[in-house]
Each structure stands twice: as structure tokens, then as C-alpha cells.
Design an enzyme around this catalytic site. Structure first.
Site, PDB file in Angstrom:
ATOM      1  N   ASN A  91     -17.572 -41.760  24.108  1.00 35.17           N
ATOM      2  CA  ASN A  91     -19.147 -41.558  23.718  1.00 35.17           C
ATOM      3  C   ASN A  91     -20.056 -42.330  24.434  1.00 35.17           C
ATOM      4  O   ASN A  91     -20.300 -43.491  23.919  1.00 35.17           O
ATOM      5  CB  ASN A  91     -19.060 -41.500  22.100  1.00 35.17           C
ATOM      6  CG  ASN A  91     -20.387 -41.171  21.480  1.00 35.17           C
ATOM      7  OD1 ASN A  91     -21.484 -40.863  22.217  1.00 35.17           O
ATOM      8  ND2 ASN A  91     -20.643 -41.410  20.263  1.00 35.17           N
ATOM      9  N   HIS A  93     -21.998 -36.966  14.504  1.00 36.34           N
ATOM     10  CA  HIS A  93     -21.697 -38.422  14.498  1.00 36.34           C
ATOM     11  C   HIS A  93     -22.926 -38.892  13.479  1.00 36.34           C
ATOM     12  O   HIS A  93     -23.758 -38.312  13.535  1.00 36.34           O
ATOM     13  CB  HIS A  93     -22.187 -38.721  15.792  1.00 36.34           C
ATOM     14  CG  HIS A  93     -21.780 -40.280  16.329  1.00 36.34           C
ATOM     15  ND1 HIS A  93     -22.646 -41.245  15.904  1.00 36.34           N
ATOM     16  CD2 HIS A  93     -20.925 -40.760  16.960  1.00 36.34           C
ATOM     17  CE1 HIS A  93     -22.225 -42.411  16.384  1.00 36.34           C
ATOM     18  NE2 HIS A  93     -21.227 -42.333  16.970  1.00 36.34           N
ATOM     19  N   GLU A 122     -15.138 -42.342  11.527  1.00 37.05           N
ATOM     20  CA  GLU A 122     -15.876 -43.316  12.031  1.00 37.05           C
ATOM     21  C   GLU A 122     -16.698 -44.101  10.898  1.00 37.05           C
ATOM     22  O   GLU A 122     -17.684 -43.771  10.460  1.00 37.05           O
ATOM     23  CB  GLU A 122     -16.705 -42.952  13.048  1.00 37.05           C
ATOM     24  CG  GLU A 122     -16.201 -42.405  14.368  1.00 37.05           C
ATOM     25  CD  GLU A 122     -17.234 -42.524  15.411  1.00 37.05           C
ATOM     26  OE1 GLU A 122     -16.753 -43.038  16.535  1.00 37.05           O
ATOM     27  OE2 GLU A 122     -18.259 -42.271  15.475  1.00 37.05           O
ATOM     28  N   GLY A 167     -17.138 -45.778  22.142  1.00 31.98           N
ATOM     29  CA  GLY A 167     -18.644 -45.837  22.536  1.00 31.98           C
ATOM     30  C   GLY A 167     -18.545 -46.954  23.537  1.00 31.98           C
ATOM     31  O   GLY A 167     -18.240 -46.946  24.862  1.00 31.98           O
TER      32      GLY A 167
END
Ligand code: PGA
Length: 234
Positions: free
Chosen positions: A13, A99, A156, A215
Site C-alpha cells: 500500500n 482502509h 489492521e 505500507g
């Protein structure tokens, strides 16, 4: 525990990072990179790079899949600034939805996320649905159950994103079990939040997890290759 025979997903990401020139260099370094059947490497760059990235991946036969970081909850129409699922269909196989940064900074609701999944389903793009523990039940029950069959989930925890404070693998495993109980036992569940080359294997070794959403550590192509090589060894 070994993950032998299981497909593992490593999802990069990139968020709102990188120029096209940097993207081109990054992708180009995967020329000739050895593909391993059980590891799927999915790069999610910003929207404007999807078309040229698709062309580069195709022309150089790069062992990479493409994903978008978001999609409109609406179809084609009068929705200024929105990118609909059908616009993405020629370029990507996956799209991140829900997200926590989208929920937090762009005020997206569970209802919006559910509509995005519906739109993606229409054009056969797999959603990677990001969820967090305190809201698991409401985030999941907002989605039409028949749309879950082709989904991937990513657990997450907000406190772990970009903080360097990853969740413990044991706790991630319990959340993955809850996601499986609330959905279907065979759906891939990934862990995301401060995954690095130091901790990736501790998450991949859990039998409830099938990969990671990454990320910061995905932004450097050398690190990404290290992570992919670690996954290949499983
Ligand atoms: P991080 O981000 O790996 O930088 O913590 C993960 C994510 O936000 O998906």
C-alpha cells in the site's frame, strides 16, 4: 507452523507516495525477478500510475499484480472526482477498501465500504477489505454476505499503522479467527500495521493468516524483494 501449499498475499500500500518516475524505476527492477507460485505480490500505487504501470507490467512480463487504493461507491455518473469500479477493471485485479485512513480522513462509513464492494463485484475485481477489531462485527455485517465469497480481509489495528508498534502475532491470530467466524472459514485474512522484514515471518507462520498488507516497508524495492523472498520460503 508451515504454510505449505497456501497462497500468500503480500500487498504493497503505497498510499500517497512516489512520482511516476520513481514508480517506473521500482517496477523495472522486477524484470526477471523469480516468481514463486504460492506468493502473490500486489502493488497498489496512486490512481494516475495504474494505467502506465499496467502497460509496463504487461510489456516487461513483471511478476506483479496491480491493485488500487480505493474506488467510488457509485457506478458511472455525475459524481465529480470519483473513480468507478468499471474504470479500474482494465488495470487492476484488487482494490483496497475501508482502509482506516479513508475512514478517518475522508469520513467513509461502513455503508460506503459495503457499496464499494458491491461495485467491485459487478466487474469481478477482488476487494481487500480493511477492518479493525473494535468494529469487526459492524464492519462485516454491513456487507451483503454473498459478496464476501471473493473477498480478502486485512486486519489492521489503527495503533499499529505507521507507528512501528505491530500487533503481536498471537493477537492477530485471534482476530483472524473472529473474522473467519463472522464470514467464511476459507477467506484469506492478512495482517497489516508496521510489518517489516523483522516481523513478517512471525505473522506468516500463523495458520489463520495468509499474508500481509504493508505500507512503509513496501516503498523501497529492495525491502519489497526481501519480504517476497521471505514469503517464498514458507
Ligand atoms: P504500515 O501501513 O505498514 O506503514 O504500518 C500499513 C497500512 O496502512 O496498510
Amino acid at each position: 507452523m508451515s504454510q505449505a501449499g497456501k497462497t500468500l498475499y503480500l500487498v504493497a500500500n503505497w498510499k500517497s507516495h512516489k512520482t511516476w518516475a520513481e514508480t517506473e524505476v521500482y517496477l523495472g527492477t522486477f524484470r526477471g525477478f523469480r516468481e514463486e507460485g504460492n506468493v502473490i505480490s500486489i502493488i497498489c500505487p496512486p490512481f494516475p500510475y495504474l494505467k502506465p504501470a499496467r502497460e509496463l507490467i504487461n510489456s516487461l512480463h513483471l511478476p506483479l499484480k496491480l491493485g488500487a487504493q480505493d474506488v467510488s461507491p457509485y457506478p458511472f455518473g455525475a459524481y465529480t472526482g470519483a473513480v468507478s469500479a468499471s474504470m479500474l477493471a482494465s488495470y487492476v485485479d484488487y482494490v483496497l477498501v475501508g482502509h482506516s485512513e479513508r475512514r478517518r480522513y475522508f469520513h467513509e462509513t461502513d455503508h460506503d465500504v459495503a457499496n464499494k464492494i458491491k461495485e467491485l463485484n459487478e466487474v469481478s475485481i477482488k476487494p481487500i477489505i480493511c477492518v479493525d477489531e473494535p468494529y469487526l462485527a459492524s464492519q462485516i455485517t454491513a456487507i451483503e454476505p454473498q459478496l464476501l465469497t471473493h473477498s480478502i480481509f486485512a486486519y489492521e489495528p489503527i495503533s499499529a499503522i505507521g507507528s512501528g508498534l505491530a500487533d503481536t502475532p498471537e493477537h492477530a491470530q485471534t482476530v483472524a479467527e473472529q473474522i473467519h467466524r463472522l464470514t467464511q472459514p476459507n477467506l484469506p485474512v492478512l495482517y497489516g500495521g508496521s510489518v517489516t522484514a523483522e516481523n513478517l515471518t512471525s505473522f506468516l507462520s500463523l495458520n489463520e493468516l495468509q499474508g500481509a498488507l504493508i505500507g512503509g516497508a513496501s516503498l523501497d524495492y529492495n525491502t519489497w524483494k526481501i519480504l517476497l523472498n521471505q514469503a517464498k520460503d514458507f
